[in-house]
Scaffold this active site. Structure first.
Site, PDB file in Angstrom:
ATOM      1  N   CYS A  49       0.844  -1.195   0.000  1.00  0.00           N
ATOM      2  CA  CYS A  49       0.000   0.000   0.000  1.00  0.00           C
ATOM      3  C   CYS A  49       0.887   1.256   0.000  1.00  0.00           C
ATOM      4  O   CYS A  49       1.997   1.251   0.512  1.00  0.00           O
ATOM      5  CB  CYS A  49      -0.889  -0.005   1.243  1.00  0.00           C
ATOM      6  SG  CYS A  49      -2.053   1.395   1.293  1.00  0.00           S
ATOM      7  N   ASP A 101       0.435   3.765   1.724  1.00  0.00           N
ATOM      8  CA  ASP A 101       0.411   4.340   3.082  1.00  0.00           C
ATOM      9  C   ASP A 101       1.821   4.650   3.596  1.00  0.00           C
ATOM     10  O   ASP A 101       2.706   3.786   3.570  1.00  0.00           O
ATOM     11  CB  ASP A 101      -0.289   3.346   4.021  1.00  0.00           C
ATOM     12  CG  ASP A 101      -0.667   3.969   5.351  1.00  0.00           C
ATOM     13  OD1 ASP A 101       0.228   4.499   6.038  1.00  0.00           O
ATOM     14  OD2 ASP A 101      -1.860   3.930   5.706  1.00  0.00           O
ATOM     15  N   ARG A 112       2.955   4.837   6.393  1.00  0.00           N
ATOM     16  CA  ARG A 112       3.368   4.100   7.590  1.00  0.00           C
ATOM     17  C   ARG A 112       3.873   2.693   7.283  1.00  0.00           C
ATOM     18  O   ARG A 112       4.207   1.929   8.183  1.00  0.00           O
ATOM     19  CB  ARG A 112       2.189   4.018   8.575  1.00  0.00           C
ATOM     20  CG  ARG A 112       1.739   5.367   9.081  1.00  0.00           C
ATOM     21  CD  ARG A 112       0.382   5.294   9.733  1.00  0.00           C
ATOM     22  NE  ARG A 112      -0.671   4.956   8.778  1.00  0.00           N
ATOM     23  CZ  ARG A 112      -1.956   4.828   9.088  1.00  0.00           C
ATOM     24  NH1 ARG A 112      -2.346   4.982  10.333  1.00  0.00           N
ATOM     25  NH2 ARG A 112      -2.843   4.537   8.153  1.00  0.00           N
ATOM     26  N   HIS A 125      -1.993  -4.084   4.967  1.00  0.00           N
ATOM     27  CA  HIS A 125      -1.815  -3.688   6.371  1.00  0.00           C
ATOM     28  C   HIS A 125      -3.175  -3.469   7.011  1.00  0.00           C
ATOM     29  O   HIS A 125      -4.143  -3.106   6.340  1.00  0.00           O
ATOM     30  CB  HIS A 125      -0.950  -2.427   6.484  1.00  0.00           C
ATOM     31  CG  HIS A 125      -1.578  -1.197   5.927  1.00  0.00           C
ATOM     32  ND1 HIS A 125      -2.208  -0.258   6.706  1.00  0.00           N
ATOM     33  CD2 HIS A 125      -1.717  -0.759   4.643  1.00  0.00           C
ATOM     34  CE1 HIS A 125      -2.671   0.715   5.937  1.00  0.00           C
ATOM     35  NE2 HIS A 125      -2.399   0.441   4.679  1.00  0.00           N
ATOM     36  N   CYS A 140      -6.263  -0.254   6.938  1.00  0.00           N
ATOM     37  CA  CYS A 140      -5.968   0.419   5.668  1.00  0.00           C
ATOM     38  C   CYS A 140      -7.094   1.407   5.316  1.00  0.00           C
ATOM     39  O   CYS A 140      -8.273   1.039   5.274  1.00  0.00           O
ATOM     40  CB  CYS A 140      -5.816  -0.617   4.561  1.00  0.00           C
ATOM     41  SG  CYS A 140      -5.446   0.102   2.939  1.00  0.00           S
TER      42      CYS A 140
HETATM   43 CO    CO Z   1      -3.446   1.197   3.083  1.00  0.00          CO
END
Ligand code: CO
Length: 214
Positions: free
Chosen positions: A46, A48, A50, A102, A105
């Site tokens: 992803c 993301d 993080r 993750h 999400c």
């Molecule tokens: Co995500």
């Protein structure tokens, strides 16, 4: 210098320090890498912020080929993803493709709700369809958080299957190339990755409908 430019200057400064630290430890590190890359793994994760691919699994530059998009999707008409996959499998000859989703999400969460976000709602339709089709699995899950996390896991499984159905992966197996597709999930709360145990390593594991033959 504006405030914004100063904050970007910090990034450049960070970069210089990072490069010097690595070169101090191993002066040949960058010159060697500049000549070639030979990663054994393709990571599909992803976007993301993080979930930084290399850091999570402790790999250095040169060791992980990476493709990231919102909610780690493998969409069969996505030329970007297909090109990364084809190059990784046929040219770099990676041995493992890891789909790493993750928990919590935001893309998955958005696909479960009706709040309009814009263009990205089209991208996330794949997950909305999945949620609709797997409703039975959610019946006994009470908390909202657990529902999101379950769909995050189901989404990874779906993308592992999607990968295994591509001509790129099936051709590799037909050539006798060693290639495994793995489904992992990362916990934002503890920084740990868990294997969902859905590895596909050969065409024989595919259901008849998806198996392509000459
Ligand atoms: Co995500």
């Amino acid at each position: 210098m504006t405030k914004e430019n100063k904050s970007l200057q910090n990034l450049i400064n960070n970069n210089r320090k990072w490069a010097e630290d690595i070169s101090d430890k191993d002066p040949e590190f960058f010159p060697t890498l500049a000549k070639q890359q030979a990663p054994e793994y393709l990571w599909i994760g992803c976007s993301d912020s993080r979930v930084p691919a290399n850091e999570i699994v402790g790999l250095l530059p040169g060791e992980l080929f990476v493709h990231r998009n919102v909610a780690n999707l493998v969409v069969h008409t996505d030329m970007n993803m297909l090109s990364v996959l084809q190059y990784a499998v046929e040219v770099l000859k990676v041995k493992h493709v890891i789909v790493c989703g993750h928990y919590a999400c935001g893309g998955v969460k958005a696909a479960m709700h009706n709040q309009k976000l814009g263009l990205i709602d089209n991208w996330l339709l794949e997950i909305r369809d999945l949620y609709k089709n797997k409703q039975a699995k959610f019946r006994d899950v009470s908390s909202e958080e657990d529902k999101v996390d379950l769909l995050c896991e189901l989404n990874v499984v779906r993308q592992v299957n999607n990968l295994s159905h591509t001509t790129i992966v099936q051709d590799a197996w037909a050539r006798g190339q060693s290639l495994s597709i793995h489904g992992w999930i990362y916990g934002l709360k503890d920084g740990k990755v868990n294997d969902l145990d859905v590895t596909v390593s050969e065409g024989a594991q595919l259901s008849d409908q998806y198996r392509l033959e000459d």
